[in-house]
Enzyme design. Structure first.
Site, PDB file in Angstrom:
ATOM      1  N   ASP A   8      57.325  73.946  29.744  1.00 20.27           N
ATOM      2  CA  ASP A   8      58.049  75.191  28.666  1.00 20.27           C
ATOM      3  C   ASP A   8      57.155  75.091  27.542  1.00 20.27           C
ATOM      4  OD1 ASP A   8      59.210  77.096  27.555  1.00 20.27           O
ATOM      5  OD2 ASP A   8      61.270  75.853  27.403  1.00 20.27           O
ATOM      6  N   GLY A  11      56.581  77.830  20.751  1.00 20.19           N
ATOM      7  CA  GLY A  11      55.783  77.901  19.403  1.00 20.19           C
ATOM      8  C   GLY A  11      55.734  76.673  18.664  1.00 20.19           C
ATOM      9  N   GLY A  68      54.579  85.701  26.023  1.00 22.82           N
ATOM     10  CA  GLY A  68      53.561  86.751  26.402  1.00 22.82           C
ATOM     11  C   GLY A  68      53.145  87.395  25.049  1.00 22.82           C
ATOM     12  N   THR A  80      49.482  85.849  22.544  1.00 22.36           N
ATOM     13  CA  THR A  80      50.895  85.239  21.784  1.00 22.36           C
ATOM     14  C   THR A  80      50.939  84.774  20.458  1.00 22.36           C
ATOM     15  OG1 THR A  80      52.581  83.846  22.321  1.00 22.36           O
ATOM     16  CG2 THR A  80      50.287  83.126  22.857  1.00 22.36           C
ATOM     17  N   ASP A 108      58.320  83.779  29.248  1.00 26.30           N
ATOM     18  CA  ASP A 108      59.619  82.460  29.040  1.00 26.30           C
ATOM     19  C   ASP A 108      60.899  83.339  29.433  1.00 26.30           C
ATOM     20  OD1 ASP A 108      59.296  84.101  26.813  1.00 26.30           O
ATOM     21  OD2 ASP A 108      59.170  82.339  25.367  1.00 26.30           O
ATOM     22  N   GLU A 157      60.829  94.099  29.406  1.00 26.62           N
ATOM     23  CA  GLU A 157      60.763  93.919  27.870  1.00 26.62           C
ATOM     24  C   GLU A 157      61.936  94.530  27.197  1.00 26.62           C
ATOM     25  OE1 GLU A 157      59.087  91.749  25.869  1.00 26.62           O
ATOM     26  OE2 GLU A 157      57.629  91.113  26.916  1.00 26.62           O
ATOM     27  N   CYS A 170      61.013  97.379  14.026  1.00 23.94           N
ATOM     28  CA  CYS A 170      60.968  96.113  14.997  1.00 23.94           C
ATOM     29  C   CYS A 170      59.704  95.251  15.029  1.00 23.94           C
ATOM     30  CB  CYS A 170      60.795  96.310  16.506  1.00 23.94           C
ATOM     31  SG  CYS A 170      61.156  95.193  17.492  1.00 23.94           S
TER      32      CYS A 170
END
Length: 313
Positions: A8, A11, A68, A80, A108, A157, A170
């Site tokens: 996994d 960040g 992604g 990313t 993820d 998404e 956003c």
């Protein structure tokens, strides 16, 4: 004896673990800082996998969950924000060449959905809708026991579906997406805007506001804080109603920190969902629940991915 290695990539941290076939208790587990903004993330990833590599098992494959956008078919990370040096980065090829076993990659949020479907709250369901609500909103969909990927590998998404044309901007730069109206930062932004406009509240625009702090204020009866969660729940219901019309799942699973706010979010969400579903049969026997795997959803989804890809060979 054979095993799979699951990874996994986040960040903040990289986690790697080895598992026997369908045993969700890891044989080994390691966790290291990803330092994604700094050079050398791939080398740190390799070291993490080497630390988790079982000494007494034959590893059949590596499965990986990564932010992604990415292409799961080619195993290339397209870009990313958390790891800026990975632009069109052939991650699975590089790992396969290094370790000599097949490597598989997916988004993820997709793999959190896959993990919940196989090992968590979505077991015994063939059609699963998964949403994680945190600093952003991510989604994953399992239809007829298969992960929905789409033509480009960019399906689901769900946080970037427009629910209010011309609405707030956003994180991706477009206006009115679900993420911009129902994720944690959207709740905080709404409260700040209302405070600056003169709304009364025990909260202050000078303090370090978080969605959690706003939830705590709402539980104490703060009107503005309650309205922030009611607004988020309303738009979440609008979005999920559209997802039901498109996908017709038997279960909707919510993960992420904001989903832990309980009735503050889910009471207005369910009212909004009922108001916006155009035909009541979509709600018949529909299960709405929270995720069961917690922080292990990505790892166990990566395990499920590796197992499924190998079974398809």
């Amino acid at each position: 004896m054979s095993a799979f290695v699951a990874v996994d990539i986040g960040g903040t941290h990289i986690r790697a673990a080895a598992y026997e076939s369908d045993d969700t208790t890891p044989l080994t587990h390691t966790r290291t800082r990803s330092h994604g903004k700094e050079p050398g993330t791939f080398d740190r990833l390799v070291k993490a996998i080497e630390s988790a590599w079982p000494k007494d098992r034959t590893v059949k494959a590596i499965g990986m969950a990564s932010p992604g956008p990415l292409d799961p078919r080619t195993g290339v990370v397209l870009a990313t924000p958390n790891i800026p040096e990975w632009i069109n980065f052939p991650l699975t090829d590089k790992l396969s060449n290094h370790f000599g076993v097949p490597a598989y990659l997916d988004n993820d949020a997709n793999l959190a959905a896959l993990g919940e479907w196989k090992f968590g709250a979505g077991r015994d369901h063939r059609d699963v809708l998964y949403l994680t609500i945190s600093t952003g909103i991510g989604g994953g969909v399992v239809i007829n026991d298969r992960l929905l990927r789409g033509y480009h590998g960019l399906a689901a998404e769900l946080g970037h579906v427009t629910v209010l044309a011309g609405g707030p901007v956003c994180s991706c730069g477009f206006k009115g997406h679900l993420e911009a109206l129902a994720a944690g930062p959207a709740i905080v932004r709404y409260v700040r805007e209302q405070l600056e406009a003169g709304s009364k509240s025990d909260l202050s625009s000078d303090e370090d506001l978080t969605a959690y702090a706003i939830a705590e204020a709402a539980r104490r009866g703060d009107t503005l804080a309650k309205s922030a969660y009611e607004r988020a729940g309303e738009y979440l219901g609008i979005g999920v109603a559209s997802f039901l019309h498109t996908l017709d799942p038997s279960i909707v699973i919510f993960g992420g920190g904001v989903s832990q706010s309980g009735p503050l979010l889910f009471e207005p969400f369910e009212a909004s969902l009922r108001a916006h579903v155009f035909y009541p049969r979509y709600l018949e026997n529909l299960e709405i629940t929270t995720a069961a795997l917690g922080d292990d959803a990505g790892l166990l989804g990566a395990l499920a991915l590796a197992q499924m890809e190998q079974s398809d060979q």
